[in-house]
Design a protein around this motif. Structure first.
Motif, PDB file in Angstrom:
ATOM      1  N   ASN K  36       0.786  -1.235   0.000  1.00 14.11           N
ATOM      2  CA  ASN K  36       0.000   0.000   0.000  1.00 14.11           C
ATOM      3  C   ASN K  36       0.819   1.287   0.000  1.00 14.11           C
ATOM      4  O   ASN K  36       0.443   2.281   0.619  1.00 14.11           O
ATOM      5  CB  ASN K  36      -0.916   0.031   1.234  1.00 14.11           C
ATOM      6  CG  ASN K  36      -1.992  -1.035   1.167  1.00 14.11           C
ATOM      7  OD1 ASN K  36      -2.546  -1.275   0.099  1.00 14.11           O
ATOM      8  ND2 ASN K  36      -2.281  -1.640   2.297  1.00 14.11           N
ATOM      9  N   ILE K  37       1.943   1.270  -0.697  1.00 15.43           N
ATOM     10  CA  ILE K  37       2.694   2.517  -0.850  1.00 15.43           C
ATOM     11  C   ILE K  37       1.865   3.460  -1.711  1.00 15.43           C
ATOM     12  O   ILE K  37       1.368   3.072  -2.769  1.00 15.43           O
ATOM     13  CB  ILE K  37       4.069   2.266  -1.512  1.00 15.43           C
ATOM     14  CG1 ILE K  37       4.899   1.330  -0.623  1.00 15.43           C
ATOM     15  CG2 ILE K  37       4.814   3.574  -1.745  1.00 15.43           C
ATOM     16  CD1 ILE K  37       6.267   1.004  -1.181  1.00 15.43           C
ATOM     17  N   LYS K  38       1.721   4.681  -1.248  1.00 17.40           N
ATOM     18  CA  LYS K  38       0.831   5.628  -1.925  1.00 17.40           C
ATOM     19  C   LYS K  38       1.561   6.792  -2.588  1.00 17.40           C
ATOM     20  O   LYS K  38       1.131   7.305  -3.598  1.00 17.40           O
ATOM     21  CB  LYS K  38      -0.173   6.205  -0.913  1.00 17.40           C
ATOM     22  CG  LYS K  38      -1.131   5.186  -0.323  1.00 17.40           C
ATOM     23  CD  LYS K  38      -2.075   4.635  -1.367  1.00 17.40           C
ATOM     24  CE  LYS K  38      -3.129   3.718  -0.769  1.00 17.40           C
ATOM     25  NZ  LYS K  38      -3.850   2.980  -1.805  1.00 17.40           N
ATOM     26  N   TRP K  39       2.628   7.287  -1.943  1.00 20.37           N
ATOM     27  CA  TRP K  39       3.306   8.454  -2.516  1.00 20.37           C
ATOM     28  C   TRP K  39       4.744   8.549  -2.018  1.00 20.37           C
ATOM     29  O   TRP K  39       5.137   7.835  -1.097  1.00 20.37           O
ATOM     30  CB  TRP K  39       2.541   9.733  -2.187  1.00 20.37           C
ATOM     31  CG  TRP K  39       2.822  10.341  -0.862  1.00 20.37           C
ATOM     32  CD1 TRP K  39       3.691  11.350  -0.576  1.00 20.37           C
ATOM     33  CD2 TRP K  39       2.224   9.993   0.401  1.00 20.37           C
ATOM     34  NE1 TRP K  39       3.668  11.646   0.760  1.00 20.37           N
ATOM     35  CE2 TRP K  39       2.778  10.828   1.384  1.00 20.37           C
ATOM     36  CE3 TRP K  39       1.261   9.053   0.804  1.00 20.37           C
ATOM     37  CZ2 TRP K  39       2.411  10.753   2.728  1.00 20.37           C
ATOM     38  CZ3 TRP K  39       0.908   8.973   2.143  1.00 20.37           C
ATOM     39  CH2 TRP K  39       1.481   9.817   3.077  1.00 20.37           C
ATOM     40  N   PHE K  40       5.495   9.426  -2.665  1.00 24.28           N
ATOM     41  CA  PHE K  40       6.863   9.700  -2.223  1.00 24.28           C
ATOM     42  C   PHE K  40       7.108  11.202  -2.336  1.00 24.28           C
ATOM     43  O   PHE K  40       6.418  11.906  -3.080  1.00 24.28           O
ATOM     44  CB  PHE K  40       7.888   8.926  -3.065  1.00 24.28           C
ATOM     45  CG  PHE K  40       7.997   9.428  -4.467  1.00 24.28           C
ATOM     46  CD1 PHE K  40       7.150   8.944  -5.451  1.00 24.28           C
ATOM     47  CD2 PHE K  40       8.922  10.410  -4.833  1.00 24.28           C
ATOM     48  CE1 PHE K  40       7.225   9.418  -6.763  1.00 24.28           C
ATOM     49  CE2 PHE K  40       9.004  10.890  -6.124  1.00 24.28           C
ATOM     50  CZ  PHE K  40       8.153  10.398  -7.089  1.00 24.28           C
ATOM     51  N   GLU K  41       8.082  11.671  -1.584  1.00 26.71           N
ATOM     52  CA  GLU K  41       8.494  13.073  -1.616  1.00 26.71           C
ATOM     53  C   GLU K  41      10.025  13.109  -1.655  1.00 26.71           C
ATOM     54  O   GLU K  41      10.667  12.514  -0.794  1.00 26.71           O
ATOM     55  CB  GLU K  41       8.040  13.811  -0.345  1.00 26.71           C
ATOM     56  CG  GLU K  41       6.590  13.653   0.013  1.00 26.71           C
ATOM     57  CD  GLU K  41       6.265  14.152   1.422  1.00 26.71           C
ATOM     58  OE1 GLU K  41       5.155  13.859   1.893  1.00 26.71           O
ATOM     59  OE2 GLU K  41       7.117  14.815   2.053  1.00 26.71           O
ATOM     60  N   VAL K  42      10.604  13.790  -2.609  1.00 30.39           N
ATOM     61  CA  VAL K  42      12.062  13.876  -2.691  1.00 30.39           C
ATOM     62  C   VAL K  42      12.582  14.857  -1.633  1.00 30.39           C
ATOM     63  O   VAL K  42      12.090  15.979  -1.525  1.00 30.39           O
ATOM     64  CB  VAL K  42      12.520  14.318  -4.093  1.00 30.39           C
ATOM     65  CG1 VAL K  42      14.026  14.553  -4.125  1.00 30.39           C
ATOM     66  CG2 VAL K  42      12.140  13.257  -5.122  1.00 30.39           C
TER      67      VAL K  42
END
Lengths: 68, 68, 68, 68, 68, 68, 68, 68, 68, 68, 68, 68
Positions: K36-42
């Motif tokens: 359930n990975i939904k998003w990432f932020e650098v």
């Protein structure tokens, strides 16, 4: 001679392909209503993940243009 | 009594003379299209250099005004 | 056509007179050894106080120039 | 030989004339109750706008002084 | 055994092609005068816009190298 | 009387012994090529870990010196 | 039961010996006029350099104490 | 006409009930010794947890008041 | 399929009642002229103090909406 | 050849003795459950004060290790 | 209806090929143990330099996923 | 006597009702798998907007707990 005033608007461009594409999409959209866009500054890069893969890149940027 | 909502727009004022002048130029330009400007906040001061001298000051500021 | 590379150096200019003067002093000093200075960005403004009066302004700035 | 301890207090100086004036006003006021002010650091520059013109500059600064 | 000291220099690489290219351009230029470059850190990504398209990417980076 | 201009260079000092040692190592190295170092500011403290123990401290600092 | 209010004051402790010493010096000085000091937070570490050696450490810290 | 100088003090208000309550507690305490409090700015919101529940909210805020 | 572009506008909502109320007031005002508001991000919480009590909460927020 | 992925965990190490000790305590604890710790980065240094003396140092750090 | 709780983990993905590749490598690794990975932020982009060329990109990112 | 080590995990709590509720939801979820939660720190407050109204508050927070 004239002393320009510029305005900065903050946009989020998205793209399923790449960060560059997301930047260009935001600028293309801005250029549809604003003339004289001069520069952009990336504020944040994030993205949506689907099935363990990057789905969309979401790039927040400020776009600067000359006020006539 | 009424509970105001304010909007902040980000501008870059420029001036060959001084930082203060660059601020005033941005506000003057904003005041041409927006009523009720109440305050500003300086975000960044930078400038262009020509022949070893400050050419233009470029002051990024946020300008706040009341939404009617 | 050519794709320039720029270098940023961090300087502190000082002046007993004004912030603008402190900026110009730093750029003048940089211009004595570096050609092609293009822009500066103010990083911090501080100063020395003597007898309850501003003695010297100390302005930290980054100065950008083209690498040939 | 002695190892001084300094205290920093945060003030907002205001002036209808200039940023420098706002800084000096804050330091003058601080000097009325505190001895040995040594330095200041500008934290923020903002201002009030009236009729499309800068009314007052409001400069937030930290003022450092020696504790006896 | 020896305890290295490293130096960081701040550069802006530019490229009409891509962000990666802008980074490589800055490192190539630095490598022309500095030996032993070990790493880089991206500080900011911005760019120039021409006719509604990204013209040049401008990538500010810090480049770290060993001081002999 | 004269209004000095200072330059800041960013260094990473390392030491297997302590943070203070890492700072001193960077300053010693800088002093080998630069005269008139006046102050330093710690930017970041990090380190390498080996076998569950701190191996080397790596201290990023800015070193300020007078430009003649 | 009672809901405490704490105050934070910003101090700069100095020491020719170490960072820890500089912190302790600031707290000792604060404790001479303020009761109930509970915690501190380091804001910045810098120092004075003399003859290529760290002369004094200058540690900016916030010191929190209970208001009675 | 007069150009006011304001002082900012940093406080931590606490409350078992709510963030707003913690803010008001800090201001009430400040108002017991300082006249002319004009505004506050929230710096940080944190809290203590007990048995898996928020025990106390701890709100760090800056409180600004006019210096007479 | 389509790759949306979003715009962020910065507003300050105010309320005598609560922080939540101030946020909702800003969004309500934005919704009067902008369709498709999707999200908000709180930038700062501050407020006006009157007679030792919180008078108005002033919440700076960014409001994001889809550009058609 | 292989392209590693690293994980960063945020810890607070404490020590009555020194900042270095607090860092080592956090790393020792991490090493009890995680293999391949490679580096750490100090995020914040704070501490508890008792009877006008530093009681415990509390060092927040990020610890990076290789994911197998 | 249900009110989700998400967790953010901080990872560093590496790649000899590109920044995008480094991001995808980190997400692929995370997806091996987390659903359930939904998003990432650098968070940061840096890299290793070898022989005057970018060797590996190292991208620090936060990865957000739903806690069941 | 013992020198504790704490771990911080970053969570996003959500709630249709309030910011406090979103915080409590994140802590409740964390408490289901982690013992000894001691404190939290709010990192960001944002939210989803639906039909011109705040739909869900999304509060990013760090939760600190003792490692046994």
């Amino acid at each position: 001679m004239t002393e320009h005033v510029y305005k900065l608007v903050e946009l989020v461009g998205t793209s399923g392909a790449s960060v560059s594409d997301a930047i260009q999409n935001a600028i293309t959209r801005a250029a549809a209503t604003v003339r004289n866009i001069k520069w952009f500054e990336v504020v944040q890069v994030r993205g949506e993940v689907k099935d363990g893969k990057v789905g969309h890149y979401q790039v927040t940027l400020k776009v600067g243009f000359t006020l006539d």
